[in-house]
Structures are given as C-alpha cells and as structure tokens.
Write an enzyme that holds these catalytic residues in place. Structure first.
Site, PDB file in Angstrom:
ATOM      1  N   GLY A 109       0.817  -1.223   0.000  1.00  0.00           N
ATOM      2  CA  GLY A 109       0.000   0.000   0.000  1.00  0.00           C
ATOM      3  C   GLY A 109       0.843   1.262   0.000  1.00  0.00           C
ATOM      4  N   HIS A 112     -29.107  24.513  -1.718  1.00  0.00           N
ATOM      5  CA  HIS A 112     -29.060  25.342  -0.508  1.00  0.00           C
ATOM      6  C   HIS A 112     -29.339  24.484   0.715  1.00  0.00           C
ATOM      7  CE1 HIS A 112     -29.646  28.663   2.228  1.00  0.00           C
ATOM      8  NE2 HIS A 112     -30.766  28.074   2.634  1.00  0.00           N
ATOM      9  N   THR A 127       3.130   4.610   0.877  1.00  0.00           N
ATOM     10  CA  THR A 127       3.078   5.782   1.759  1.00  0.00           C
ATOM     11  C   THR A 127       1.659   6.150   2.166  1.00  0.00           C
ATOM     12  OG1 THR A 127       4.990   6.626   0.548  1.00  0.00           O
ATOM     13  CG2 THR A 127       3.834   8.184   1.969  1.00  0.00           C
TER      14      THR A 127
HETATM   15  C1  LIG Z   1       2.195  12.658   5.964  1.00  0.00           C
HETATM   16  C2  LIG Z   1       1.704  12.578   4.559  1.00  0.00           C
HETATM   17  C3  LIG Z   1       0.386  12.856   4.278  1.00  0.00           C
HETATM   18  C4  LIG Z   1      -0.079  12.771   2.972  1.00  0.00           C
HETATM   19  N1  LIG Z   1      -1.389  13.095   2.728  1.00  0.00           N
HETATM   20  C5  LIG Z   1      -1.843  13.048   1.463  1.00  0.00           C
HETATM   21  C6  LIG Z   1      -3.195  13.353   1.175  1.00  0.00           C
HETATM   22  O1  LIG Z   1      -3.972  13.669   2.059  1.00  0.00           O
HETATM   23  N2  LIG Z   1      -3.627  13.271  -0.108  1.00  0.00           N
HETATM   24  C7  LIG Z   1      -2.778  12.915  -1.123  1.00  0.00           C
HETATM   25  O2  LIG Z   1      -3.216  12.852  -2.272  1.00  0.00           O
HETATM   26  N3  LIG Z   1      -1.489  12.613  -0.883  1.00  0.00           N
HETATM   27  C8  LIG Z   1      -1.009  12.669   0.385  1.00  0.00           C
HETATM   28  N4  LIG Z   1       0.287  12.344   0.631  1.00  0.00           N
HETATM   29  C9  LIG Z   1       1.149  11.931  -0.497  1.00  0.00           C
HETATM   30  C10 LIG Z   1       0.858  10.484  -0.889  1.00  0.00           C
HETATM   31  O3  LIG Z   1       1.006   9.657   0.230  1.00  0.00           O
HETATM   32  C11 LIG Z   1       1.799  10.051  -1.985  1.00  0.00           C
HETATM   33  O4  LIG Z   1       1.736  10.990  -3.029  1.00  0.00           O
HETATM   34  C12 LIG Z   1       1.432   8.701  -2.548  1.00  0.00           C
HETATM   35  O5  LIG Z   1       1.449   7.712  -1.538  1.00  0.00           O
HETATM   36  C13 LIG Z   1       2.426   8.344  -3.652  1.00  0.00           C
HETATM   37  O6  LIG Z   1       2.250   7.041  -4.009  1.00  0.00           O
HETATM   38  P1  LIG Z   1       3.263   6.316  -4.960  1.00  0.00           P
HETATM   39  O7  LIG Z   1       2.416   5.383  -5.719  1.00  0.00           O
HETATM   40  O8  LIG Z   1       4.096   7.223  -5.749  1.00  0.00           O
HETATM   41  O9  LIG Z   1       4.304   5.542  -4.012  1.00  0.00           O
HETATM   42  P2  LIG Z   1       4.252   5.039  -2.513  1.00  0.00           P
HETATM   43  O10 LIG Z   1       2.896   5.035  -1.958  1.00  0.00           O
HETATM   44  O11 LIG Z   1       5.298   5.772  -1.759  1.00  0.00           O
HETATM   45  O12 LIG Z   1       4.679   3.512  -2.666  1.00  0.00           O
HETATM   46  C14 LIG Z   1       5.937   3.106  -3.104  1.00  0.00           C
HETATM   47  C15 LIG Z   1       6.162   1.685  -2.653  1.00  0.00           C
HETATM   48  O13 LIG Z   1       7.340   1.199  -3.269  1.00  0.00           O
HETATM   49  C16 LIG Z   1       8.064   0.407  -2.336  1.00  0.00           C
HETATM   50  N5  LIG Z   1       9.464   0.422  -2.775  1.00  0.00           N
HETATM   51  C17 LIG Z   1      10.308   1.474  -2.849  1.00  0.00           C
HETATM   52  N6  LIG Z   1      11.492   1.115  -3.331  1.00  0.00           N
HETATM   53  C18 LIG Z   1      11.414  -0.214  -3.582  1.00  0.00           C
HETATM   54  C19 LIG Z   1      12.324  -1.167  -4.092  1.00  0.00           C
HETATM   55  N7  LIG Z   1      13.540  -0.820  -4.505  1.00  0.00           N
HETATM   56  N8  LIG Z   1      11.916  -2.450  -4.193  1.00  0.00           N
HETATM   57  C20 LIG Z   1      10.651  -2.828  -3.815  1.00  0.00           C
HETATM   58  N9  LIG Z   1       9.752  -1.951  -3.322  1.00  0.00           N
HETATM   59  C21 LIG Z   1      10.127  -0.657  -3.218  1.00  0.00           C
HETATM   60  C22 LIG Z   1       7.854   1.143  -1.020  1.00  0.00           C
HETATM   61  O14 LIG Z   1       8.075   0.291   0.079  1.00  0.00           O
HETATM   62  C23 LIG Z   1       6.383   1.550  -1.154  1.00  0.00           C
HETATM   63  O15 LIG Z   1       5.536   0.566  -0.620  1.00  0.00           O
HETATM   64  C24 LIG Z   1       0.790  12.390   1.929  1.00  0.00           C
HETATM   65  C25 LIG Z   1       2.119  12.075   2.202  1.00  0.00           C
HETATM   66  C26 LIG Z   1       2.579  12.164   3.501  1.00  0.00           C
HETATM   67  C27 LIG Z   1       4.013  11.824   3.775  1.00  0.00           C
END
Ligand SMILES: Cc1cc2nc3c(=O)[nH]c(=O)nc-3n(C[C@H](O)[C@H](O)[C@H](O)COP(=O)(O)OP(=O)(O)OC[C@H]3O[C@@H](n4cnc5c(N)ncnc54)[C@H](O)[C@@H]3O)c2cc1C
Length: 456
Positions: free
Chosen positions: A37, A439, A39
């Site tokens: 899942g 409204h 971040t």
């Molecule tokens: C505190 C906080 C609050 C947030 N709130 C919001 C919000 O309210 N609304 C919103 O739209 N966004 C929010 N975001 C941003 C949002 O979480 C991210 O933009 C989103 O999760 C990005 O997803 P992604 O698919 O790019 O990667 P991620 O969700 O980061 O997933 C990447 C995955 O790849 C895995 N991985 C990495 N490198 C490797 C590797 N070499 N080999 C195997 N696996 C690997 C990681 O373990 C991770 O599970 C928030 C972020 C933070 C930090």
C-alpha cells in the site's frame, strides 16, 4: 523467472496496473520491499486523515458550548485509542492491498528490495526476474538533510510519528508546509504545545500570500506558536529536551521542546534501485525523468507516482496508472499534461486548491478576473459556526475559462471539485455561474462569487 511485466512497488499506481495487466492475460511480477500500500496507506494520507478526524472530534467537543452542548468536565485524549483507531483503518487498507495482489491470477508477489541488473532484469534477494516491460512505482520518503546537531538528537518523521501513542509535551515541527501543518494542528488539538519552525517568511509558501496568512491566522488562534524566517537551524540536547536554534528575525533565538518532527520535504526512493545498471536517467534531485506518457529514456521502462516528480499525491499517482494503462492496453493517447493541478491541505478548516494561484496568473500577464468571498458571508459556514477563511477564483477575461481557485474554509476540500470539473470540461465560467446549486451549501456561493468578479 520470465514475466511479461514487472511492477516495482505497491503504492497507488503499481497494484492497479498489475491488476489491469494480469487481467489482460500478461504474466506479471509485483515487488514490495516493506509495507503493502506504500506511503498513502501506511504513513501518509490514510493514517494522518484518521488522526485529523480524532483531533477534529476533540476540537468540536471542546467547542460544545458554542452549539449548546454541555459536556461535564474537561476533554481528555486517550492517545492509545487514537493510535489504535488509526492503525485499524490503515491496517485494513494494507491487508486489502496485499490480499488483492496475492489473490490475483497471473500475478506473482515478491517481497524484498528490487534492483535493476540490466534494462530487462531485476534482482530481488536471490531471485532474478526478467521482463520486456518494467514499471517503477517506488514512491519517496522524508528528507533528513544534514543540519548542525541533528545527529545528536532523536527526531521524528511522518513515518515514525505513526508509532507514537503518547502526547508529546511540546512538539517542535521543522517545516511549515503541508505535512508539518497537518501534524501541527492535530497535535495541538490533542493537547500538545506546538511550535512550527519555517525558514520562509510565510507558511505553505507556494500558496498565495492571502492563503498563507489565512492559514497562519487559523493555527495561531488555536495557540500554535510560529517561528518564521528561521534561517539558521541547529539542534542540541538539553537534558530530556531538545533545543532548536532558530535564529529568526523575531523572538527568542531558540525553541526548546520535548520532541522534534522533521517535515521539510521528500525525496524519491531511486537511490538504491540500481537505475544506472538499466541506464534510466534521473534529474539532479533523483526523480526519474519521464515524457508525457510516463516513459523513461529506456524503451520498455516507465516511472509512475511520486518518483517521477510529476505529482506528489495519491490521485496523481493513480492517474499515472490510468495514463499508462490506457495508452498500453486501450490504444489511447493520454498525457500527464491533461491533468489539472489539484490538492487539499487537511487542516481544519481545509484548503481546497486547483489550477493556478493568483500570483501565477499575475505573473502570466494575461487579463483576468478575480472573485473573492469571505466565509463569514457563506450561510452554511455561519450555520456550522465555522466562518474562518475565504474562497477565491480566477478567470481568464478573454476565454472566460477558469484558471484556478482556492477555498480555505469549511467543506473547501469538497466544494473545490465543482470548480475543478468545470475546468476539466473547458466550459466558460458562466456555465458554473448559471448552475443552480443546492441550498444550504458552501458550493452554492460559488456562482454568486463568479457574478461579483472584478478585473485583477
Ligand atoms: C504525511 C503525509 C500525508 C499525505 N497526505 C496526502 C493526502 O492527504 N492526499 C494525497 O493525495 N497525498 C497525500 N500524501 C502523499 C501520498 O502519500 C503520496 O503521493 C502517494 O502515496 C504516492 O504514491 P506512490 O504510488 O508514488 O508511491 P508510494 O505510496 O510511496 O509507494 C511506493 C512503494 O514502493 C516500495 N518500494 C520502494 N522502493 C522499492 C524497491 N527498490 N523495491 C521494492 N519496493 C520498493 C515502497 O516500500 C512503497 O511501498 C501524503 C504524504 C505524507 C508523507
């Protein structure tokens, strides 16, 4: 092992893409090194918004008297229960993603660190995987830049914050942008003393000045201390506490707190992926360079989500999946630049944003119209007793198309969507102005605001 496609990461793009490809009959491998899942599910949107909801409940309970509600005694937090609720919501999502991937026909799940061996091969521990198509969805992590004394103190990030089940006496947050502001208000409402330290002269400095000022006003009214213009940060231990030297133009030269949260930005997880072995190009900050269809410079390799620097949100990562899947499997020609910038800041009341800021519109030199309305003049906000903030909208005077908007106010996170959808429809603002909204809502005043615009 040979596959048709390898997906690295189970964030917001990877699982949906793996599912689409597998259902299209491709043999897929998906690799996750830590928590299914990514971040959003584990340390970002979902758990923080669950905690924001707890903080909101406490805030409304304290304000009970304003609404004629009597509560016998002070409002107290049970931080273990707050964490347990958050863990349950986030955990359900995490196991949902894992079960989905493990139960998917044509899809094999690998757990471990993925590294490129060549442009077509990856290693995961002892395993070697090979595919003609590789999709990078590795996301990012909190930045912890070298700052004097940082290595001498314990500090928290958005990830380690998820593990705490107690109330910090005084939480010093380094970084006055989206992540820092959400944690700041949340912990203040839980009962901590909170200081937000920001090196810029204003909070959320990518926003317009009036938006930054509105956010500051909302947070200061709740008793959050601000230290802006903090140009020279350094840390040291003071017994059980931590001292942050801030060197601001105003106020004492240091802040002493019980805990420090670093919220000063994020970096892509591309440094340990072996991208060199595949010849995949990154920019100087480590983001994978992609074209409009999210293809890297190496044929057969795509990058989706936060790691490509083209978005930093869950919805942008998911949209990256939609673009890649549509172009690969449906013969479409979707592009990242079809997307309109839109996001929310989940303080309370929230900030809903889409399109250009007023500063950007002014900078573009075009003729534009500006409409603005204080939330004190929005009936729904008055009825709810939440009149802080304002909404504003910018329109191109010639094309009549909406250029951007900000709603800092109650329900702003939802009301922004009627503006966003009008922008996607490329309809003139008059379409929205003539729409009859329900409204009483916050959205019902958007047509009124459009009828009261003035030249910028
Ligand atoms: C505190 C906080 C609050 C947030 N709130 C919001 C919000 O309210 N609304 C919103 O739209 N966004 C929010 N975001 C941003 C949002 O979480 C991210 O933009 C989103 O999760 C990005 O997803 P992604 O698919 O790019 O990667 P991620 O969700 O980061 O997933 C990447 C995955 O790849 C895995 N991985 C990495 N490198 C490797 C590797 N070499 N080999 C195997 N696996 C690997 C990681 O373990 C991770 O599970 C928030 C972020 C933070 C930090």
């Amino acid at each position: 092992m040979r596959y048709d496609a390898i997906v690295i990461g189970t964030g917001q793009a990877g699982p949906s893409l793996a599912s689409r490809l597998a259902k299209a009959g491709r043999r897929v491998a998906i690799i996750e090194r830590k928590l299914f899942g990514g971040t959003c599910v584990n340390t970002g949107c979902i758990p923080t918004k669950a905690m924001v909801a707890s903080a909101h409940a406490a805030h409304i309970a304290r304000r009970g008297g304003d609404f004629g509600v009597k509560i016998g005694g002070p409002i107290e937090m049970d931080m273990r229960a707050v964490k347990a609720r958050k863990d349950e919501i986030s955990g359900r999502s995490r196991t949902g993603v894992e079960k989905w991937m493990r139960g998917l026909e044509n899809c094999t799940v690998y757990t471990g660190q993925a590294r490129f061996v060549s442009a077509r091969e990856m290693s995961v521990g002892e395993e070697r995987l090979e595919a003609e198509l590789i999709f990078i969805n590795v996301g990012g992590r909190a930045v912890t830049p070298p700052m004097p004394g940082l290595d001498q103190i314990p500090y928290l990030t958005n990830s380690s914050m998820m593990g705490i089940d107690f109330l910090p006496r005084h939480l010093v947050i380094i970084g006055g942008s989206y992540v820092g502001l959400e944690f700041g208000q949340m912990y203040r409402r839980f009962g901590s003393e909170v200081t937000i330290v920001e090196k810029a002269p204003r909070l959320a400095s990518r926003e317009d000045e009036d938006v930054s000022a509105g956010i500051k006003d909302i947070l200061e009214k709740e008793g959050i201390h601000m230290r802006l213009n903090a140009n020279c940060l350094a840390f040291e231990r003071r017994g059980e506490d931590v001292a942050a030297r801030v060197d601001c133009t105003e106020g004492a030269p240091e802040v002493i707190g019980s805990h420090v949260l670093l919220a000063i930005g994020r970096r892509p997880n591309t440094d340990d992926l072996g991208l060199d072995a595949a010849g995949v190009r990154t920019d100087k900050r480590g983001y994978v360079v992609v074209d409009e269809e999210l293809r890297t410079n190496v044929p057969g390799i795509w990058a989706l989500g936060d790691c490509n620097g083209r978005g930093a949100f869950t919805h942008t990562s998911y949209n990256d999946y939609e673009i890649v899947a549509a172009n690969l499997l449906d013969g479409e020609k979707r592009r990242v630049s079809d997307r309109i910038l839109a996001y929310n800041l989940y303080i309370d009341p929230p900030l809903g944003r889409c399109g250009m800021t007023e500063a950007e519109v002014r900078g573009s030199g075009r003729r534009a119209l500006l409409g603005k309305r204080e939330m004190t003049r929005v009936g729904r906000a008055v009825e709810k007793g939440e009149t802080q903030g304002f909404m504003k909208i910018l329109v191109d005077a010639e094309s009549k198309q909406i250029l951007g908007a900000a709603i800092l106010g109650v329900e702003g996170d939802e009301a922004i969507h009627c503006i966003l959808d009008t922008m996607y429809a490329k309809a003139p603002y008059t379409t929205l102005q003539r729409a009859v909204h329900i409204h009483p809502t916050v959205s019902e005043l958007i047509p009124t605001m459009l009828g009261e615009m003035n030249p910028l």
